[in-house]
Scaffold this motif. Sequence first.
Motif: not given
Length: 286
Positions: A23-29, A256-263
Amino acid sequence: MASRPRLRGAALFGTAPFFAYVAIFLIIPTLVVVIGAFAGDEGGFTLSNVRALGDAYIVEAFGRSIALSAMSALIGAVLGAVLAYALVTARKDGLLRRVVTAAAGVLAQFGGVTLAFAFLATIGLSGFLTLWLSDHGIDLYGNGVWLFELPGLTLVYTYFQIPLMVIVFLPALDGIRPQWREAAESLGGTTWQYWTRVAGPLLAPAFLGSALLLFANAFSAYATAAALVSQGSPIVPLQIRGALTSEVVLGQANLGKAMALGMVIVVAVVMALYALLQKRTATWLG
């Protein structure tokens, strides 16, 4: 009967640290990335960040990241598979296999700044190997400083891709039973026929799945490229860094978050294909 609920509750309690970690290191980020990708600079919902992913420089960055990941995954998969095959011929409880497997486990995690420094100290502009070859009339950088570009990143990424391939592909090779080769030879089959009609088709899903895992590993790598490339942002992780830390162009954090979403989407697709291939591998070699 009353003991079963207690055991079940104890089991759930024992897995609580794992779920907390996820939850802390995968879901929440991931939620932060998804929500931020559709958030405007002053709040509210917007599609401008996602639309910006179609800009030429971002598309080129994704293209370079995919090319880098595919090339390093292909080289790492082929060389790692050859090394794993050589290793599987050794005794399972032998010293050689234990040492190589342990070394592969360590080297597969050897990345980031340490790996970049190791290559700079070895084949950098002032690296000891570069200087030694220069003294013998060989110029490593006659065609440009390729170490800080995509060819150099491919070489550096391959360093940790090969041992990772050894780790993930070795169990599949262990699943090939000697009786299958003996049966093929008893029916008059040659070595070529055995590998192309028996072992090859059985190992193909495991090989492709391992290659996809290597692709995802390279696609999401950041620290090594950040330490090695000091100018420019040729790949997506470095583009994200620039969007989050830029002091020249403000208000790009959500881009930057949009590019991260693409990744995240690319890696999710790759890992879904990997899971399907692993399921097929388990069916044949389990």
